[in-house]
Design an enzyme around this catalytic site. Structure first.
Site, short mmCIF file in Angstrom:
data_model
loop_
_atom_site.label_atom_id
_atom_site.label_comp_id
_atom_site.label_asym_id
_atom_site.label_seq_id
_atom_site.Cartn_x
_atom_site.Cartn_y
_atom_site.Cartn_z
N GLU A 18 0.81 -1.22 0.00
CA GLU A 18 0.00 0.00 0.00
C GLU A 18 0.85 1.27 0.00
O GLU A 18 0.38 2.34 0.39
CB GLU A 18 -0.94 0.00 1.21
CG GLU A 18 -1.98 -1.11 1.15
CD GLU A 18 -2.81 -1.16 2.41
OE1 GLU A 18 -3.73 -0.35 2.53
OE2 GLU A 18 -2.51 -1.99 3.28
N SER A 151 -6.86 -1.93 1.93
CA SER A 151 -7.25 -1.39 0.63
C SER A 151 -7.87 -2.45 -0.28
O SER A 151 -7.82 -2.33 -1.50
CB SER A 151 -6.06 -0.73 -0.08
OG SER A 151 -5.63 0.40 0.62
N TYR A 221 -9.88 4.42 -4.82
CA TYR A 221 -8.90 5.50 -5.05
C TYR A 221 -9.06 6.23 -6.39
O TYR A 221 -8.21 7.01 -6.76
CB TYR A 221 -7.48 4.93 -4.90
CG TYR A 221 -7.27 4.37 -3.52
CD1 TYR A 221 -7.33 5.21 -2.41
CD2 TYR A 221 -7.08 3.03 -3.30
CE1 TYR A 221 -7.18 4.71 -1.13
CE2 TYR A 221 -6.93 2.51 -2.02
CZ TYR A 221 -6.98 3.37 -0.94
OH TYR A 221 -6.84 2.87 0.34
N ARG A 260 -10.52 3.96 12.33
CA ARG A 260 -11.69 3.88 11.44
C ARG A 260 -12.16 2.44 11.42
O ARG A 260 -11.36 1.53 11.16
CB ARG A 260 -11.32 4.31 10.02
CG ARG A 260 -12.54 4.52 9.12
CD ARG A 260 -12.18 4.47 7.64
NE ARG A 260 -11.95 3.13 7.20
CZ ARG A 260 -11.03 2.78 6.31
NH1 ARG A 260 -10.24 3.68 5.77
NH2 ARG A 260 -10.87 1.51 5.95
N ASP A 262 -14.72 -0.37 9.81
CA ASP A 262 -15.59 -0.67 8.66
C ASP A 262 -16.66 -1.65 9.11
O ASP A 262 -16.38 -2.65 9.79
CB ASP A 262 -14.75 -1.26 7.53
CG ASP A 262 -13.67 -0.28 7.07
OD1 ASP A 262 -13.81 0.93 7.35
OD2 ASP A 262 -12.68 -0.73 6.45
N GLU A 274 -13.65 -4.73 9.87
CA GLU A 274 -12.25 -4.55 10.25
C GLU A 274 -12.06 -3.15 10.80
O GLU A 274 -12.92 -2.27 10.63
CB GLU A 274 -11.30 -4.79 9.08
CG GLU A 274 -11.45 -3.81 7.95
CD GLU A 274 -10.50 -4.12 6.80
OE1 GLU A 274 -10.72 -5.16 6.13
OE2 GLU A 274 -9.56 -3.33 6.57
N ASN A 276 -8.97 0.08 11.43
CA ASN A 276 -7.71 0.60 10.90
C ASN A 276 -7.12 1.61 11.86
O ASN A 276 -7.79 2.59 12.21
CB ASN A 276 -7.93 1.29 9.55
CG ASN A 276 -8.59 0.37 8.55
OD1 ASN A 276 -7.92 -0.32 7.81
ND2 ASN A 276 -9.91 0.34 8.54
N GLY A 280 -6.74 5.54 5.64
CA GLY A 280 -6.39 6.34 4.47
C GLY A 280 -6.76 7.81 4.65
O GLY A 280 -7.78 8.13 5.27
#
Lengths: 319, 441
Positions: A18, A151, A221, A260, A262, A274, A276, A280
């Site tokens: 990433e 990602s 992205y 963050r 999800d 999950e 993070n 991002g």
């Protein structure tokens, strides 16, 4: 440049799959901090990092590394060793959060049924029986993911048992371990949790509607490929439950400053997918969107996190 | 516990112009494959991916002095607008360079461009409408495929073997397209050390191509960036040297001097040249004047032919290292081309392996290549990968092939474990990160 918040070093890049996303996130964070009137050093993770930090007066690091050493806690433990304060979760907490095979079983929230297996198990026990057992135990469709990646890299939705071996190989291309979990159909949202000193606070959920139906790397992205709604177009009850879930994950894993989570809102309600610790921060990322939707300024929030890390100081040395 | 307050909803795709873009931009998206190349630029990774020439041994100090003199003595002219066709002195030099490949060219028929990539763009813009067909080798240069797609042209691949384009395949492709009412505008070909395969068309095949072009009223676009970089055997005559009316020739200083100046050219029949000049003027007004002065200075003041000999020796060593490394490290079932010049080797893996799906494993092992699918417009090439030997040193090439060998062994082991074998892999063994071809030239 040293100031009342130290010399800010934004770390981005690294050697993970990433890297590209990290570089973009790093540029955005660095620019937001500069726009807030502060000098920023942008640095990659190289053999020169220790010298850079040693030669920088009163450094405070904002790690914006995704995947690999940058997100699994290793780098943060190194920063602790160097006595350098940083934004975000500690090394051990990052380690718990990053690896999906470690994180999911630790949590006391609704999670999908999951099995995590290293590739060696298939080699030693034979894949055929295991593949059939996985499909039978978890049911189809399934999601197959590398356990230590982000990602959506290496992730495959499997609808037929014949496709499972290929999905496993694709996941193992990113690492030795993979998780196979029940696929949950539903509304995809992400909830950012921030803590600038008053305790963790959930920001409005962002709903994700990819144009092509799959929120893959391209949909993440490429501007225009995904529609984002913030706050999510979900019931108040679901919104409250998503926020509680994200806060609960943040607390249960011992996360710090920013995370963050999800979530899929499926038939059973919001389900953890999950979390993070280094989410991002690109132009199409979810965290900046939810920060701005909450009425905050992205640069000012980054600055508040840096200020907090600086005043917290380096982790105390182990006795 | 603090929960969010009700807010005005923001509904965004992060791109307010998403419904405004031209149709030809569809497909211009971020891809995971492209992103993986970000890692390939790190020094820890042996990149056998990019086609960057190795210009480290150029006499940079002397070139710097010459360019300083150029600015001092001719700066007012060199930094001014110039001719849309290119400066006359530059076109004369280009004609001299082409003479080394037995091409008799008049400087008036040369159009200077911003690299030969722009020449290809101008030719495509000048000849092609959306839906037209361009024939190209299977596989073909990824940058050409990108240009053709940008003009909404359909690319029809023509089979090639170790001797170049298969004449019968060309005849059949033409006949099929024309029978279907499609307008075939030209054949795009790289006869020397083709990118990506490294294959060189034999003299016999070249003659057959020219004969077919005459018989079928076909225009040929000959892209020849590597022609002077023969490292084994005798150079073969350019197609343009065999026919000056049916061949548009594209050349470049990027490989024989340095790519940063972005100077290339087209050599075209008179009427075509007129159109290309007008197209160039509308695109850029004029090709970079300063770069033309710089290249001309280099050609006048330096022994550029000796530099090309030095390049050949250097690339021969690297080619040999690559071939040696492949022999030592590739698993049984792999085959590869043996280029006699240029930059590339084309590797074919055993049936079942997928070079695009394998790329993350390779990047983890700190070696990079370009998946073969990048060089096809139709999704083929999953068993292939392009390996470049132009930029890494011989030691690095050997280390890169060692790492690549381990990657292939591991991947084969994984496929064996999961019972994925010949004929079963194509649709089973691709993750959702598959996307547009990487921009690696």
């Amino acid at each position: 440049m040293s100031s009342d918040i130290g010399s800010i070093v934004v770390l981005a890049g690294g050697l993970s799959h990433e890297r590209d996303v990290s570089l973009r996130s790093g540029r955005r964070v660095a620019q937001a901090l500069r726009d807030s009137g502060h000098a920023v050093i942008e640095a990659d993770v190289t053999g020169g990092l220790a010298d850079l930090l040693a030669g920088t007066p009163d450094p405070v690091v904002f790690p914006v590394l995704h995947g690999g050493d940058g997100e699994d806690g290793s780098l943060r433990q190194v920063l602790d060793l160097f006595g350098v304060p940083y934004v975000g979760s500690t090394g051990p907490a990052s380690q718990r959060a990053f690896d999906k095979s470690i994180c999911t079983p630790l949590l006391d929230v609704r999670t999908p049924a999951q099995v995590a297996l290293p590739n060696s198990v298939f080699r030693e026990l034979g894949a055929r029986a295991l593949v059939l057992a996985l499909a039978e135990r978890l049911g189809l469709p399934l999601m197959v993911k590398p356990s230590r990646s982000g990602s959506a890299l290496g992730c495959t939705k499997v609808e037929r048992v014949e496709a499972l071996p290929g999905a496993m190989v694709a996941a193992y291309a990113y690492g030795e371990n993979a998780v196979i979990e029940q696929f949950i159909e539903g509304t995809e949202v992400a909830v950012t949790v921030i803590d600038t000193g008053d305790g963790p606070r959930a920001l409005p959920a962002v709903e994700i509607r990819p144009r092509g139906g799959v929120y893959d790397y391209t949909a993440r992205y490429t501007a225009g490929e995904t529609r984002f709604l913030c706050p999510a177009e979900i019931s108040d009850a679901d919104a409250r439950e998503c926020a509680e879930l994200a806060l609960s994950v943040h607390r249960q894993l011992g996360l710090r400053d920013l995370s963050r989570t999800d979530i899929i809102i499926g038939p059973q309600g919001p389900t953890f997918i999950e979390t993070n610790v280094s989410p991002g921060m690109t132009e199409t990322s979810l965290v900046p969107l939810s920060i701005e939707a909450d009425g905050l300024n992205f640069g000012e929030l980054c600055l508040a996190l840096v200020r907090q890390a600086h005043s917290r100081g380096a982790a105390p040395a182990e006795a | 516990m603090s929960l969010p307050e009700p807010l005005q909803r923001r509904d965004t795709v992060f791109d307010p112009w998403i419904d405004t873009y031209a149709e030809r931009t569809h497909g211009l998206t971020v891809s995971a494959v492209r992103a993986l190349f970000s890692v390939a630029n790190r020094p820890e990774v042996v990149s056998l991916a990019g086609g960057m020439p190795n210009i480290a041994d150029l006499p940079r100090a002397a070139i710097g002095e010459a360019i300083a003199g150029l600015i001092r003595d001719h700066g007012a002219q060199a930094m001014q607008y110039g001719s849309g066709q290119g400066e006359p002195f530059m076109r004369e030099h280009i004609a001299e360079v082409m003479a080394d490949e037995a091409i008799a060219a008049h400087p008036d028929d040369v159009v200077v461009t911003c690299g030969s990539q722009q020449a290809l763009d101008l030719v495509t813009r000048t000849f092609c409408d959306p839906g037209d067909v361009i024939l190209a080798e299977a596989p073909s240069y990824v940058g050409a495929i990108g240009t053709f797609r940008a003009y909404q042209v359909q690319i029809v691949h023509v089979a090639m073997d170790e001797f170049g384009i298969v004449p019968q395949a060309l005849r059949e492709a033409l006949a099929t397209c024309r029978a279907a009412g499609r307008r075939v505008k030209f054949l795009y070909t790289i006869p020397n050390f083709q990118n990506p395969t490294g294959v060189t068309q034999t003299l016999q095949r070249r003659r057959e191509l020219i004969a077919i072009a005459h018989e079928t009223d076909l225009l040929i676009v000959e892209d020849n960036p590597y022609g002077l970089l023969t490292i084994e055997g005798e150079p073969l005559p350019a197609l343009r040297s065999m026919d000056d009316e049916r061949v548009i020739y594209l050349g470049s200083f990027s490989k024989t001097f340095a790519p940063g100046f972005r100077v290339g050219w087209s050599l075209a029949p008179h009427a075509v040249r007129e159109k290309l000049t007008l197209a160039q003027e509308s695109a850029t007004l004029a090709p970079p004047v300063f770069s033309q002065f710089a290249i001309a200075t280099y050609l006048q003041k330096f022994d550029w032919r000796a530099q090309i000999v030095a390049y050949r020796d250097m690339y021969r060593g690297r080619r040999d290292a690559m071939l040696r490394g492949l022999v030592d490290n590739m698993p049984a079932g792999c085959t590869w081309t043996r280029p006699t010049g240029g930059f590339f080797v084309w590797l074919t893996m055993p049936d079942g392996l997928d070079s695009q799906a394998m790329l993350p494993r390779a990047v983890s092992a700190r070696v990079a290549y370009v998946p073969g699918t990048a060089f096809y417009a139709d999704g083929l090439g999953s068993r292939n990968l392009r390996l470049s030997y132009c930029f890494p040193s011989e030691d690095r090439i050997l280390e890169g092939t060692r790492r690549l060998g381990e990657v292939l062994h591991d991947e084969l082991d994984m496929l064996h474990t999961f019972g994925i074998g010949p004929g079963t892999a194509e649709h089973l063994y691709r993750d959702i990160t598959a996307g547009p071809a990487p921009d690696i030239t």
